[in-house]
Motif scaffolding. Structure first.
Motif, mmCIF file in Angstrom:
data_model
loop_
_atom_site.group_PDB
_atom_site.id
_atom_site.type_symbol
_atom_site.label_atom_id
_atom_site.label_comp_id
_atom_site.label_asym_id
_atom_site.label_seq_id
_atom_site.Cartn_x
_atom_site.Cartn_y
_atom_site.Cartn_z
ATOM 1 N N SER A 5 107.465 32.693 55.528
ATOM 2 C CA SER A 5 107.111 32.064 56.793
ATOM 3 C C SER A 5 105.968 31.072 56.550
ATOM 4 O O SER A 5 105.014 31.386 55.840
ATOM 5 N N LYS A 64 110.025 25.221 55.661
ATOM 6 C CA LYS A 64 111.489 25.092 55.811
ATOM 7 C C LYS A 64 111.877 24.324 57.086
ATOM 8 O O LYS A 64 112.673 23.395 57.037
ATOM 9 N N THR A 118 110.007 22.412 58.888
ATOM 10 C CA THR A 118 109.490 21.041 58.822
ATOM 11 C C THR A 118 110.494 20.159 58.082
ATOM 12 O O THR A 118 110.833 19.060 58.524
#
Ligand SMILES: Nc1ncnc2c1ncn2[C@@H]1O[C@H](COP(=O)(O)OP(=O)(O)OP(=O)(O)O)[C@@H](O)[C@H]1O
Length: 308
Positions: A49, A53, A55
């Protein structure tokens, strides 16, 4: 749009940087990321997290622009692309599937009407062909009997299958999915991933799936891992026949070396050997060795950090 050569990858990012400034604090969400996805490939993108990804996917979807770097998707230069081309790109070249099943579909339209709506908005498929294209998609996604149902009359997995049909309505070259199984249980997730695999095989649409779902490994030949805004490792899988004649899946993990020779050492390696700040590199006949830069307590025992 620039015409793309046949061998040009469908997704090509290099040195991609995205800096956000929130309340005067800079966050480097992407820190020189490189990614190549060839035409017709099905690739999973994984990572902790906050690793960047979403973005990346938002940039590839044409909804955001990077701070620096280069990105081309389906022959479009995402950096140079302006208003009208950006809109056309989003309507014609890429399809998206989001995690929230509700975000993918209009709630007051049936499955069939959601596909028809995608056709009307983009205007890519000629009117006379729309019914035939919709029938083909409903068949491919096993939705024939459910065509008249509205989203609230469908299960989460069925809604995601309709979402895939809607994303494919305009025959995009590239399909982007952000956690498409994030709201589904294990069995339904496996079904949606298998459906995406089938769609990729049948239609040849280049597909990038961002996911936390470990089950994705059963459906893709390549998994790219992002760490701290960069691609760090890739797992390649292939099917081999063992000595008994049985087919077995073999997975091999590689570190990613970027165009200027940078790579990330796995956190476990750096932790185990106490590697930080400076390391000693040496070129051996068939590998590169990485040793702690600081003097070890037992200086006579060199510690080998990587054998290639
Ligand atoms: N609009 C924004 N403004 C400020 N910071 C942002 C913004 N969007 C993302 N970030 C930051 O950028 C970094 C990467 O976020 P991103 O959402 O891309 O990660 P992710 O890998 O998709 O995470 P997750 O798996 O939790 O969805 C995080 O530190 C995040 O807080």
């Amino acid at each position: 749009m620039t015409a793309s050569a046949d061998d040009e990858p469908d997704i090509l990012c290099s040195e991609l940087v995205r800096i956000f400034v929130a309340k005067g604090i800079e966050v480097q969400a992407l820190q020189g990321l490189g990614l190549r996805v060839d035409r017709g490939e099905l690739v999973a993108l994984v990572g902790a997290s906050g690793s960047g990804k979403s973005t990346l996917l938002t940039i590839l979807a044409g909804l955001d622009t990077p701070t620096a770097g280069a990105a081309r998707v389906a022959g479009h230069d995402l950096i140079a692309m302006r208003g009208a081309e950006r809109l056309r790109y989003r309507r014609e070249s890429v399809g998206f599937i989001w995690q929230q099943t509700a975000r993918n579909l209009l709630p007051y339209l049936s499955a069939e009407e959601n596909i028809a709506f995608a056709h009307t908005v983009a205007g890519v498929v000629p009117r006379r062909r729309r019914a035939e294209v919709a029938d083909g998609l409903l068949d491919l996604l096993r939705l024939g009997d459910l065509r008249a149902r509205r989203p609230h009359e469908l299960s989460g997995g069925q809604q995601q299958r309709v979402a895939i049909a809607v994303a494919l309505a305009n025959s995009p070259r590239v399909l982007l999915a952000d956690e498409p199984t994030g709201e589904l249980d294990e069995a339904t997730s496996a079904d949606v991933l298998a459906t995406m695999e089938e769609v990729n095989r049948e239609r040849g649409v280049t597909t990038l799936i961002v996911t936390h779902d470990p089950a994705v490994a059963d459906h893709v030949d390549r998994t790219v891992r992002i760490r701290d805004g960069r691609t760090s490792t890739e797992v390649l899988r292939r099917t081999e026949t063992d000595h008994t004649g049985q087919e077995v899946r073999v997975a091999e993990e590689f570190a990613v070396l970027d165009a200027v020779g940078r790579m990330q050492l796995p956190a476990e390696f750096t932790r185990t050997l106490g590697l930080r700040e400076r390391v000693r590199l040496s070129l051996e006949p068939d590998h590169v060795a990485v040793r702690p830069g600081q003097r070890s307590a037992n200086a006579d025992v060199p510690v080998e950090g990587s054998d290639g």
